[in-house]
Design an enzyme around this catalytic site. Structure first.
Site, PDB file in Angstrom:
ATOM      1  CD  GLU A 145      58.555 -77.110 -17.228  1.00 16.76           C
ATOM      2  OE1 GLU A 145      58.480 -78.244 -17.743  1.00 16.76           O
ATOM      3  OE2 GLU A 145      58.392 -76.906 -16.017  1.00 16.76           O
ATOM      4  CG  ASN A 201      57.758 -81.869 -18.215  1.00 18.86           C
ATOM      5  OD1 ASN A 201      58.985 -81.980 -18.174  1.00 18.86           O
ATOM      6  ND2 ASN A 201      57.134 -80.732 -18.000  1.00 18.86           N
TER       7      ASN A 201
END
Length: 257
Positions: A160, A153
């Site tokens: 993140e 991702n």
């Protein structure tokens, strides 16, 4: 390099070093790590994950082939900080990054465990531990050569998305995609992967003197292409690396699509 106020960030032109396969990538990266430790300046920044397993194995082989005096120099001068650790796991847990580094690096290279530092995943206060760890990196002069893998991702370390370029070392929640990606170390069960981790932030990563992004396998081709081509954005944390003045990308042919 900073974009003009009110304008879209320019996309940097990055020419990855492309090698035939993951084994060739591991050998090239191991050679760079060993060269850095033969002339140590700042500490190394290290990463874990499947991409790094052959890198550390190649590094151990190279160290064994060194002249004994040079190998002693490398071991004596070793200093490194890992990017991250799961909250709730300590060195005794085989799925912890501390245990991974002990097995893949400390023992094969004959290092003192104190030379390979990681956040304390068992700390009573993970937020305070993140502050302590970030301060320890700063006190050591920051990172010299930072080794990075690439998450599916777009995360580097455990930054993140969304993650801005100035976020510092912190405790954060892991996304569902990241927990699925890392489930292999937990019996294939994403539900067994810890929900939080401590990670160095983009601030510490981008402050490193040199950054080495290592990517292998066809599964990473699409995200690598985006990370190198889209304007830097918090939604793709790896894209902030584009304007690092000393970024090297080493990839195998599969990762280049």
């Amino acid at each position: 390099m900073r974009p003009n106020a009110g304008s879209a960030p320019a996309v940097a032109t990055i020419a990855p070093v492309v090698l035939a396969d993951a084994a060739a990538v591991a050998e090239r990266v191991a050679a760079l790590l060993l060269a850095d430790r033969l002339r140590p300046d700042r500490p190394l920044g290290l990463a874990t994950g499947r991409t790094m397993e052959p890198v550390y194995a190649a590094l151990a082989r190279r160290l064994k082939r060194l002249e004994p005096a040079l190998a002693t120099t490398v071991r004596a001068g070793w200093s490194s900080f890992n990017l991250d650790e799961y909250v709730g796991l300590g060195p005794q847990d085989p799925a912890s990054f501390a245990a991974t580094m002990a097995h893949q690096l400390v023992e094969p290279l004959g290092l003192d465990p104190e030379q390979v530092r990681l956040p304390d995943g068992r700390a009573d206060d993970p937020d305070a531990e993140a502050m302590r760890y970030g301060a320890a990196v700063a006190a050591a002069g920051g990172i010299g050569l930072q080794l990075l893998g690439l998450g599916l991702n777009g995360h580097v370390g455990f930054n993140e998305p969304p993650a801005g370029a100035t976020v510092a070392c912190r405790c954060l929640a892991l996304s569902a995609p990241t927990r699925r990606q890392n489930a292999g170390a937990f019996g294939g069960d994403p539900g067994a992967v810890p929900r939080r981790a401590i990670t160095l932030g983009m601030a510490e990563i981008l402050a490193a003197r040199r950054v080495l992004l290592v990517v292998t396998g066809s599964a990473k081709a699409a995200i690598l292409r985006r990370a190198l081509r889209v304007p830097p954005t918090p939604e793709l944390p790896a894209s902030w690396l584009q304007h690092h003045p000393a970024l090297t990308v080493i990839a195998d042919a599969e990762a280049m699509g």
